[in-house]
Design a protein around this motif. Structure first.
Motif, PDB file in Angstrom:
ATOM      1  N   TRP A  44      25.532  45.868  44.161  1.00 47.06           N
ATOM      2  CA  TRP A  44      26.722  46.515  43.577  1.00 47.06           C
ATOM      3  C   TRP A  44      26.335  47.516  42.488  1.00 47.06           C
ATOM      4  CZ3 TRP A  44      31.060  46.374  46.077  1.00 47.06           C
ATOM      5  CH2 TRP A  44      31.484  45.220  46.731  1.00 47.06           C
TER       6      TRP A  44
ATOM      7  N   ALA B 217      35.067  47.670  51.221  1.00 49.26           N
ATOM      8  CA  ALA B 217      34.961  47.396  49.784  1.00 49.26           C
ATOM      9  C   ALA B 217      36.320  47.206  49.120  1.00 49.26           C
ATOM     10  CB  ALA B 217      34.204  48.529  49.101  1.00 49.26           C
ATOM     11  N   SER B 218      37.336  47.931  49.588  1.00 51.34           N
ATOM     12  CA  SER B 218      38.719  47.761  49.099  1.00 51.34           C
ATOM     13  C   SER B 218      39.632  47.764  50.315  1.00 51.34           C
ATOM     14  CB  SER B 218      39.145  48.936  48.207  1.00 51.34           C
ATOM     15  OG  SER B 218      38.459  48.928  46.983  1.00 51.34           O
TER      16      SER B 218
ATOM     17  N   CYS C 162      37.366  45.091  39.296  1.00 53.83           N
ATOM     18  CA  CYS C 162      38.440  46.075  39.575  1.00 53.83           C
ATOM     19  C   CYS C 162      37.972  47.221  40.457  1.00 53.83           C
ATOM     20  CB  CYS C 162      38.987  46.632  38.263  1.00 53.83           C
ATOM     21  SG  CYS C 162      37.762  47.587  37.329  1.00 53.83           S
TER      22      CYS C 162
ATOM     23  N   PHE D  20      31.106  45.419  36.910  1.00 50.72           N
ATOM     24  CA  PHE D  20      29.750  45.738  36.437  1.00 50.72           C
ATOM     25  C   PHE D  20      29.152  46.954  37.148  1.00 50.72           C
ATOM     26  CE2 PHE D  20      27.513  42.041  38.998  1.00 50.72           C
ATOM     27  CZ  PHE D  20      27.913  42.632  40.189  1.00 50.72           C
TER      28      PHE D  20
ATOM     29  N   TYR E  32      31.567  39.759  34.815  1.00 57.26           N
ATOM     30  CA  TYR E  32      32.603  38.781  34.473  1.00 57.26           C
ATOM     31  C   TYR E  32      32.076  37.353  34.400  1.00 57.26           C
ATOM     32  CZ  TYR E  32      33.304  38.675  39.638  1.00 57.26           C
ATOM     33  OH  TYR E  32      33.147  38.602  40.999  1.00 57.26           O
TER      34      TYR E  32
ATOM     35  N   TYR F 243      40.262  40.576  46.650  1.00 59.36           N
ATOM     36  CA  TYR F 243      39.455  40.917  47.821  1.00 59.36           C
ATOM     37  C   TYR F 243      38.260  39.975  47.985  1.00 59.36           C
ATOM     38  CZ  TYR F 243      38.590  43.753  51.926  1.00 59.36           C
ATOM     39  OH  TYR F 243      38.449  44.160  53.229  1.00 59.36           O
TER      40      TYR F 243
HETATM   41  C1  LIG Z   1      34.980  43.772  47.246  1.00 59.82           C
HETATM   42  S1  LIG Z   1      35.012  44.782  45.792  1.00 59.82           S
HETATM   43  C2  LIG Z   1      36.754  44.650  45.369  1.00 59.82           C
HETATM   44  C3  LIG Z   1      37.207  45.695  44.378  1.00 59.82           C
HETATM   45  C4  LIG Z   1      38.702  45.620  44.011  1.00 59.82           C
HETATM   46  N1  LIG Z   1      39.084  44.296  43.551  1.00 59.82           N
HETATM   47  C5  LIG Z   1      39.551  46.050  45.168  1.00 59.82           C
HETATM   48  O1  LIG Z   1      40.061  45.176  45.890  1.00 59.82           O
HETATM   49  O2  LIG Z   1      39.710  47.259  45.355  1.00 59.82           O
HETATM   50  C6  LIG Z   1      34.218  43.718  44.586  1.00 59.82           C
HETATM   51  C7  LIG Z   1      34.061  44.320  43.200  1.00 59.82           C
HETATM   52  O3  LIG Z   1      33.621  43.305  42.313  1.00 59.82           O
HETATM   53  C8  LIG Z   1      32.598  43.818  41.475  1.00 59.82           C
HETATM   54  N2  LIG Z   1      31.801  42.665  41.022  1.00 59.82           N
HETATM   55  C9  LIG Z   1      31.118  41.782  41.802  1.00 59.82           C
HETATM   56  N3  LIG Z   1      30.539  40.854  41.016  1.00 59.82           N
HETATM   57  C10 LIG Z   1      30.862  41.159  39.733  1.00 59.82           C
HETATM   58  C11 LIG Z   1      30.551  40.570  38.472  1.00 59.82           C
HETATM   59  N4  LIG Z   1      29.778  39.476  38.389  1.00 59.82           N
HETATM   60  N5  LIG Z   1      31.046  41.141  37.343  1.00 59.82           N
HETATM   61  C12 LIG Z   1      31.821  42.260  37.415  1.00 59.82           C
HETATM   62  N6  LIG Z   1      32.144  42.866  38.579  1.00 59.82           N
HETATM   63  C13 LIG Z   1      31.670  42.311  39.726  1.00 59.82           C
HETATM   64  C14 LIG Z   1      31.868  44.830  42.338  1.00 59.82           C
HETATM   65  O4  LIG Z   1      31.171  45.785  41.574  1.00 59.82           O
HETATM   66  C15 LIG Z   1      33.025  45.436  43.137  1.00 59.82           C
HETATM   67  O5  LIG Z   1      33.581  46.546  42.490  1.00 59.82           O
END
Ligand SMILES: C[S@@+](CC[C@H](N)C(=O)[O-])C[C@H]1O[C@@H](n2cnc3c(N)ncnc32)[C@H](O)[C@@H]1O
Length: 277
Positions: free
Chosen positions: A23, A44-45, A75, A96, A122, A138
């Motif tokens: 990521w 991804a979204s 997000c 991140f 997070y 997601y």
């Molecule tokens: C499958 S995408 C979903 C993005 C958004 N929620 C959407 O549905 O459009 C997962 C997101 O989670 C973030 N992510 C994954 N693990 C994370 C972590 N430990 N801390 C912060 N962000 C994280 C990734 O960078 C990515 O942007």
């Protein structure tokens, strides 16, 4: 090099971490942003229409009159944050991926939406502000190991006010049943998703017991081997609800998906609303 390659293609223990985080890798992040923005794929979204339906459902049926401050964990480019902010909520988006947050910030500026975005893992400690509502959307929850899921729920608990709510979705056991094992290789002479250099991609999908799967990509360049793991924990309703209850959350509602479709146990996703008691 051969030793590293041999070790890379072996079946790892469940939830072994990749050496590199895909990521946050700068090259992969540009392809991921394209995937987030694409309306043709849902890698991804989800598509914009689904996200709008999801936020409309949450605002009408899940948020209470007292809800003001919302935090969206993971997000990405901020699609959910924008939809909440347009409806007047105070929104914080956490991710991140510096690339996704840079894009989200530029969009908020252009659309004049007062959203706070933070580049943050997070799973780590966060600032002390408290929120009325938190989202993790997601199916990111299932990408975490059991101990990371516990850590996430604990962090989220501390960020929520008393009576605050968490909304999150996961993939179900039906999707696990449909998952098939496979192996393939591709030569990317012009570079591609995983590397800008010429590389050989060895990919395998592996099904583990206990509702766990792995999508593994071994990337062989002229002078290196990198391995990326995408893990998934799938859930039955009881398993999901019990895990959230063990972290202290009270179940409010279960749905088939993040847009609030009624739960019937026949969908490949499941979303829940839980409350900090
Ligand atoms: C499958 S995408 C979903 C993005 C958004 N929620 C959407 O549905 O459009 C997962 C997101 O989670 C973030 N992510 C994954 N693990 C994370 C972590 N430990 N801390 C912060 N962000 C994280 C990734 O960078 C990515 O942007």
């Amino acid at each position: 090099m051969n030793q590293k390659l041999l070790a890379s293609v072996k079946k790892p223990e469940p939830f072994t971490r990749s050496e590199k985080m895909f990521w946050t890798d700068p090259h992969i992040a540009t392809h991921l942003l394209e995937a987030h923005l694409s309306q043709a794929t849902e890698g991804a979204s989800r598509n914009q229409a689904f996200i709008e339906r999801s936020v409309a459902f949450l605002c009408h049926e899940v948020l209470t009159n007292e809800t003001k401050a919302i935090i969206d964990y993971g997000c990405g480019p901020g699609f959910y944050c924008e939809a909440f902010a347009k409806r007047g909520y105070q929104v914080t988006g956490v991710d991140f991926s510096a690339n996704s947050i840079a894009y989200a910030k530029s969009q908020a500026k252009e659309k004049q939406l007062p959203i706070t975005y933070e580049i943050q893992n997070y799973l780590e400690e966060m600032e002390n502000k408290k929120y009325d509502f938190a989202t993790l959307i997601y199916c990111d929850y299932g990408a975490l190991s059991a101990s990371d899921r516990k850590q996430f729920l604990s962090n989220c608990w501390h960020r929520l006010k008393e009576g605050g709510r968490l909304f999150l979705d996961v993939f179900t056991d039906l999707k696990y049943d449909a998952f098939t094992e496979s192996r393939s290789w591709h030569l990317h002479e012009q570079g591609g998703f995983w590397s800008e250099r010429e590389h050989l991609e060895l990919a395998q999908n592996v099904k583990y017991s206990d509702l766990v799967t792995l999508e593994q990509s071994v990337i062989v360049t002229e002078d290196d081997v990198d391995t990326y793991y995408i893990w998934n924990q799938f859930f039955t309703r009881d398993r999901f609800v019990n895990e959230l209850a063990a972290a202290g959350f009270k179940l409010i509602a279960v749905y088939n998906n993040a847009a609030g479709q009624a739960f019937n146990g026949k969908a490949e996703t499941m979303a829940v609303v839980v409350e900090k008691k």
